[in-house]
Design a protein around this motif. Structure first.
Motif, PDB file in Angstrom:
ATOM      1  N   CYS A 258       0.839  -1.207   0.000  1.00 18.55           N
ATOM      2  CA  CYS A 258       0.000   0.000   0.000  1.00 18.55           C
ATOM      3  C   CYS A 258       0.869   1.251   0.000  1.00 18.55           C
ATOM      4  O   CYS A 258       2.028   1.226   0.437  1.00 18.55           O
ATOM      5  CB  CYS A 258      -0.908   0.027   1.233  1.00 18.55           C
ATOM      6  SG  CYS A 258      -2.028  -1.376   1.393  1.00 18.55           S
ATOM      7  N   LYS A 259       0.273   2.325  -0.445  1.00 14.70           N
ATOM      8  CA  LYS A 259       0.872   3.637  -0.313  1.00 14.70           C
ATOM      9  C   LYS A 259       0.291   4.316   0.922  1.00 14.70           C
ATOM     10  O   LYS A 259      -0.703   3.860   1.498  1.00 14.70           O
ATOM     11  CB  LYS A 259       0.596   4.479  -1.557  1.00 14.70           C
ATOM     12  CG  LYS A 259       1.242   3.949  -2.825  1.00 14.70           C
ATOM     13  CD  LYS A 259       0.947   4.866  -4.000  1.00 14.70           C
ATOM     14  CE  LYS A 259       1.600   4.348  -5.274  1.00 14.70           C
ATOM     15  NZ  LYS A 259       1.316   5.236  -6.438  1.00 14.70           N
ATOM     16  N   VAL A 260       0.932   5.399   1.325  1.00 17.85           N
ATOM     17  CA  VAL A 260       0.425   6.183   2.458  1.00 17.85           C
ATOM     18  C   VAL A 260      -0.118   7.499   1.913  1.00 17.85           C
ATOM     19  O   VAL A 260       0.619   8.268   1.273  1.00 17.85           O
ATOM     20  CB  VAL A 260       1.523   6.441   3.509  1.00 17.85           C
ATOM     21  CG1 VAL A 260       0.984   7.347   4.615  1.00 17.85           C
ATOM     22  CG2 VAL A 260       2.028   5.131   4.083  1.00 17.85           C
ATOM     23  N   CYS A 261      -1.385   7.722   2.145  1.00 22.18           N
ATOM     24  CA  CYS A 261      -2.032   8.954   1.675  1.00 22.18           C
ATOM     25  C   CYS A 261      -2.334   9.865   2.859  1.00 22.18           C
ATOM     26  O   CYS A 261      -2.630   9.393   3.969  1.00 22.18           O
ATOM     27  CB  CYS A 261      -3.326   8.632   0.936  1.00 22.18           C
ATOM     28  SG  CYS A 261      -3.088   7.649  -0.568  1.00 22.18           S
ATOM     29  N   GLU A 262      -2.280  11.130   2.625  1.00 26.80           N
ATOM     30  CA  GLU A 262      -2.611  12.107   3.653  1.00 26.80           C
ATOM     31  C   GLU A 262      -3.796  12.946   3.195  1.00 26.80           C
ATOM     32  O   GLU A 262      -3.918  13.283   2.011  1.00 26.80           O
ATOM     33  CB  GLU A 262      -1.422  13.020   3.940  1.00 26.80           C
ATOM     34  CG  GLU A 262      -0.240  12.310   4.583  1.00 26.80           C
ATOM     35  CD  GLU A 262       0.886  13.271   4.928  1.00 26.80           C
ATOM     36  OE1 GLU A 262       0.869  14.421   4.403  1.00 26.80           O
ATOM     37  OE2 GLU A 262       1.781  12.886   5.696  1.00 26.80           O
ATOM     38  N   ARG A 263      -4.658  13.241   4.132  1.00 26.65           N
ATOM     39  CA  ARG A 263      -5.795  14.114   3.824  1.00 26.65           C
ATOM     40  C   ARG A 263      -6.115  14.988   5.028  1.00 26.65           C
ATOM     41  O   ARG A 263      -5.786  14.640   6.171  1.00 26.65           O
ATOM     42  CB  ARG A 263      -7.025  13.305   3.411  1.00 26.65           C
ATOM     43  CG  ARG A 263      -7.563  12.353   4.433  1.00 26.65           C
ATOM     44  CD  ARG A 263      -8.678  11.504   3.839  1.00 26.65           C
ATOM     45  NE  ARG A 263      -9.196  10.533   4.784  1.00 26.65           N
ATOM     46  CZ  ARG A 263     -10.261  10.735   5.566  1.00 26.65           C
ATOM     47  NH1 ARG A 263     -10.917  11.884   5.496  1.00 26.65           N
ATOM     48  NH2 ARG A 263     -10.675   9.794   6.392  1.00 26.65           N
ATOM     49  N   ILE A 264      -6.735  16.080   4.760  1.00 25.70           N
ATOM     50  CA  ILE A 264      -7.094  17.025   5.813  1.00 25.70           C
ATOM     51  C   ILE A 264      -8.513  16.717   6.300  1.00 25.70           C
ATOM     52  O   ILE A 264      -9.433  16.547   5.488  1.00 25.70           O
ATOM     53  CB  ILE A 264      -7.011  18.480   5.315  1.00 25.70           C
ATOM     54  CG1 ILE A 264      -5.592  18.801   4.845  1.00 25.70           C
ATOM     55  CG2 ILE A 264      -7.442  19.440   6.417  1.00 25.70           C
ATOM     56  CD1 ILE A 264      -4.552  18.707   5.938  1.00 25.70           C
ATOM     57  N   ILE A 265      -8.672  16.613   7.597  1.00 27.64           N
ATOM     58  CA  ILE A 265      -9.999  16.395   8.175  1.00 27.64           C
ATOM     59  C   ILE A 265     -10.310  17.528   9.151  1.00 27.64           C
ATOM     60  O   ILE A 265      -9.399  18.225   9.630  1.00 27.64           O
ATOM     61  CB  ILE A 265     -10.090  15.037   8.916  1.00 27.64           C
ATOM     62  CG1 ILE A 265      -9.091  14.971  10.062  1.00 27.64           C
ATOM     63  CG2 ILE A 265      -9.892  13.879   7.950  1.00 27.64           C
ATOM     64  CD1 ILE A 265      -9.254  13.745  10.943  1.00 27.64           C
ATOM     65  N   TYR A 266     -11.596  17.702   9.405  1.00 30.12           N
ATOM     66  CA  TYR A 266     -12.044  18.726  10.373  1.00 30.12           C
ATOM     67  C   TYR A 266     -12.628  18.016  11.592  1.00 30.12           C
ATOM     68  O   TYR A 266     -13.507  17.167  11.470  1.00 30.12           O
ATOM     69  CB  TYR A 266     -13.074  19.637   9.719  1.00 30.12           C
ATOM     70  CG  TYR A 266     -12.497  20.490   8.613  1.00 30.12           C
ATOM     71  CD1 TYR A 266     -11.972  21.759   8.896  1.00 30.12           C
ATOM     72  CD2 TYR A 266     -12.465  20.031   7.301  1.00 30.12           C
ATOM     73  CE1 TYR A 266     -11.438  22.549   7.893  1.00 30.12           C
ATOM     74  CE2 TYR A 266     -11.919  20.814   6.291  1.00 30.12           C
ATOM     75  CZ  TYR A 266     -11.405  22.059   6.587  1.00 30.12           C
ATOM     76  OH  TYR A 266     -10.861  22.833   5.592  1.00 30.12           O
ATOM     77  N   ILE A 267     -12.104  18.372  12.762  1.00 32.68           N
ATOM     78  CA  ILE A 267     -12.546  17.765  14.013  1.00 32.68           C
ATOM     79  C   ILE A 267     -13.359  18.797  14.791  1.00 32.68           C
ATOM     80  O   ILE A 267     -12.915  19.930  15.015  1.00 32.68           O
ATOM     81  CB  ILE A 267     -11.339  17.296  14.847  1.00 32.68           C
ATOM     82  CG1 ILE A 267     -10.553  16.232  14.076  1.00 32.68           C
ATOM     83  CG2 ILE A 267     -11.793  16.751  16.194  1.00 32.68           C
ATOM     84  CD1 ILE A 267      -9.284  15.786  14.775  1.00 32.68           C
TER      85      ILE A 267
END
Length: 271
Positions: A258-267
């Motif tokens: 697998c690759k490692v993906c980054e994403r922005i989330i709002y908490i």
């Protein structure tokens, strides 16, 4: 207002002191006792217990005359009796002086235990299975069956919403409705002695940690939604970077890469 208080109580259930004689304690006693009836009744049907078996409930008059009453139904009668002895024994062994707060709480618990049992015992369902060539259902076998526990839980939730505040009668021998203008108390109703505290804010006396700082979903109207969770105080939002595995592929033989993906989330957290 009652619904909001109930949702906040569920959010804080692990830390709330249900020793308070409130409507939340009534609900906790009722649903716990209903759970015992449910588990034991089904265990009898499955053959897990040596003291009971399939239900022996008689054929209901409403059943179609051509259908067979048989099969192996949930033994609700045994589950009810077992829960009556197993759950109530702790309350009945207490020896309180007349008119004492302890006696009032014991009578409250016993009443709510019975309400929990009746939520199952008084509302059985009839399940049927078809027989016949190619599933023509020319013949049916039917038996007694418990409603799903989700249905029972919703029924108890409605009892929570309509629970009745009670007090001692003049002789101090039984509980009666605190306000004579309210409807009479039935055996399936929840009763309580004191109004509920505010579970939305921290309170060391009740054991509530409140909901400040709890994560919530701003797009939900359910229990985890920001409106109910935050008790209409509003919420704060912050951005966070989330790393997770993505674009996974199976390689012969035999591993997954697998690759490692980054994403922005709002908490969102309650104020």
């Amino acid at each position: 207002m009652v619904e909001s208080r109930f949702e906040c109580f569920l959010c804080s259930l692990r830390t709330v002191n249900i020793l308070l004689p409130s409507r939340e304690a009534a609900y906790a006693h009722g649903i716990a006792t209903a759970g015992v009836v449910f588990a034991v009744s089904q265990a009898c049907r499955e053959g897990y217990l040596t003291n009971c078996g399939c239900s022996r409930k008689k054929r209901p008059n409403s059943l179609h005359r051509d259908w067979i009453w048989g099969g192996c139904g949930d033994n609700i009668e045994y589950g009810y009796r077992f829960a009556q002895g197993f759950v109530d024994i702790r309350e009945r062994e207490k020896n309180h002086p007349r008119r004492s707060p302890g006696l009032a709480r014991t009578l409250m618990n016993l009443h709510n235990n019975e309400a929990g049992r009746r939520a199952l015992y008084s509302h059985p369902e009839i399940a049927c299975k078809c027989h016949g060539v190619s599933g023509s259902c020319s013949l049916k076998t039917c038996w007694n069956q418990l409603a799903s526990f989700r249905v029972t839980g919703e029924r108890l939730r409605q009892r929570y919403d309509s629970s009745v505040r009670v007090r001692f009668n003049r002789r101090g021998t039984k509980l009666i409705r605190a306000n004579s203008r309210f409807r009479k108390v039935h055996k399936e109703d929840f009763v309580y002695l004191e109004e509920s505290p505010d579970y939305c804010v921290p309170n060391p006396e009740t054991g509530s940690l409140g909901t400040v700082g709890r994560r919530c979903d701003k797009n939900s109207d359910d229990m985890g939604g920001c409106r109910l969770m935050c008790c209409d105080r509003g919420y704060k939002t912050r951005k966070a970077k989330l790393s997770e595995r993505c674009h996974c592929k199976f390689h012969w033989c035999c591993f997954v890469k697998c690759k490692v993906c980054e994403r922005i989330i709002y908490i969102h957290t309650c104020k």
